[in-house]
Scaffold this active site. Structure first.
Site, mmCIF file in Angstrom:
data_model
loop_
_atom_site.group_PDB
_atom_site.id
_atom_site.type_symbol
_atom_site.label_atom_id
_atom_site.label_comp_id
_atom_site.label_asym_id
_atom_site.label_seq_id
_atom_site.Cartn_x
_atom_site.Cartn_y
_atom_site.Cartn_z
ATOM 1 N N SER A 99 28.273 38.562 33.986
ATOM 2 C CA SER A 99 27.512 38.211 35.184
ATOM 3 C C SER A 99 26.413 39.227 35.466
ATOM 4 O O SER A 99 26.520 40.406 35.117
ATOM 5 C CB SER A 99 28.440 38.146 36.401
ATOM 6 O OG SER A 99 29.395 37.128 36.238
HETATM 7 N N1 SAH Z 1 33.834 37.682 35.312
HETATM 8 C C1 SAH Z 1 32.940 37.804 34.163
HETATM 9 C C2 SAH Z 1 32.053 36.613 33.973
HETATM 10 C C3 SAH Z 1 32.836 35.455 33.564
HETATM 11 S S1 SAH Z 1 31.957 34.128 32.792
HETATM 12 C C4 SAH Z 1 32.146 39.095 34.266
HETATM 13 O O1 SAH Z 1 32.676 40.047 34.779
HETATM 14 O O2 SAH Z 1 31.021 39.185 33.785
HETATM 15 C C5 SAH Z 1 33.163 32.879 33.135
HETATM 16 C C6 SAH Z 1 34.442 32.968 32.338
HETATM 17 O O3 SAH Z 1 35.322 31.989 32.859
HETATM 18 C C7 SAH Z 1 34.284 32.647 30.853
HETATM 19 O O4 SAH Z 1 34.775 33.690 30.083
HETATM 20 C C8 SAH Z 1 35.092 31.361 30.674
HETATM 21 O O5 SAH Z 1 35.741 31.277 29.422
HETATM 22 C C9 SAH Z 1 36.094 31.476 31.806
HETATM 23 N N2 SAH Z 1 36.677 30.201 32.253
HETATM 24 C C10 SAH Z 1 36.051 29.014 32.432
HETATM 25 N N3 SAH Z 1 36.923 28.093 32.868
HETATM 26 C C11 SAH Z 1 38.139 28.701 32.967
HETATM 27 C C12 SAH Z 1 39.444 28.267 33.342
HETATM 28 N N4 SAH Z 1 39.681 27.013 33.727
HETATM 29 N N5 SAH Z 1 40.445 29.164 33.312
HETATM 30 C C13 SAH Z 1 40.229 30.454 32.935
HETATM 31 N N6 SAH Z 1 39.012 30.913 32.564
HETATM 32 C C14 SAH Z 1 37.982 30.056 32.572
#
Ligand code: SAH
Length: 227
Positions: A75
């Protein structure tokens, strides 16, 4: 001379240039209206360059999202600051936080600087493995990463949580998570399609859930189900 990166392979580029660009990033966040000193100090402590690929380290302190593989991103720092500010916004300081969407683990590390216990759930095994190792190498013992195909179901065995933070964009409010909120707790979740996505704040009072829409954001999609 031994370097911190000898012992911690994920801790790279801990030089002057890194600390200067980190300082610049913090100044930018303040200029954008991030004033909570707890959040700024937490972000000053977390080495964002340890959460991206080596090829990307020179851009680690730019205020942008960056690719982390598997079609996912780390992010944007400003968004992490906004989310973290919302996490701390309740009436009492939170102690137990659940994050859905670990990705590279950066937001989880920032939260680990701010609260006692962070549970974080990821559905892509390779990202989960990397994040778990990286967080352990960096010494974040208060983060508990979990692999789960459908994070939208939360972690009922570990509930209730003071705050639940979803770091992927949900098509609709993930109501299955509501009952895992502690009374008086709140959830922060991006809702809607990319162009019109907004952060929703859901506050629990007893059995009543109040929803309020805030900042416009742009997260990768939250995948529902186990497809
Ligand atoms: N928190 C992260 C950004 C995450 S991007 C940071 O610190 O930068 C979003 C993440 O959510 C991705 O890795 C994706 O694989 C995960 N994701 C999407 N849908 C999900 C679900 N239903 N359960 C768990 N993880 C999920």
């Amino acid at each position: 001379m031994s370097d911190i990166s000898d012992k911690h392979p994920h801790v790279r580029g801990y030089g002057m240039a890194g600390s200067r660009s980190r300082t610049r990033l913090l100044q930018r966040l303040e200029a954008l209206g991030v004033h909570d000193s707890r959040v700024l100090e937490a972000m000053a402590r977390v080495p964002r360059h340890s959460f991206v690929d080596e090829a990307m380290t020179s851009r680690a302190y730019d205020d942008t999202a960056l690719p982390i593989g598997y079609g996912q991103t780390i992010s944007q720092p400003f968004v992490v600051a906004q989310m973290s500010t919302h996490v701390l916004a309740g009436a009492t300081p939170p102690t137990r936080v659940l994050e859905i969407g670990t990705g590279c683990g950066y937001q989880a590390a920032v939260l680990a600087e701010l609260v006692a216990e962070v549970y974080t759930v990821e559905r892509i095994e390779a990202l989960y493995d990397q994040a778990r190792r990286r967080l352990a190498d960096l010494g974040y013992r208060n983060v508990r990463p979990r692999l789960a195909m459908d994070g939208v179901l939360g972690l009922p065995n570990y509930a209730p949580f003071d705050v639940i933070i979803v770091t992927a964009g949900a098509a609709r409010l993930p109501e299955a998570l509501y009952e895992q909120l502690a009374d008086g707790g709140h959830m922060i979740v991006p809702v809607g399609e990319s162009a019109s996505q907004r952060l929703a704040l859901v506050r629990r009072q007893g059995d009543h859930f109040a929803v309020e829409y805030r900042d416009a954001v742009s997260f990768v999609p939250l995948i529902e189900g186990t497809r």
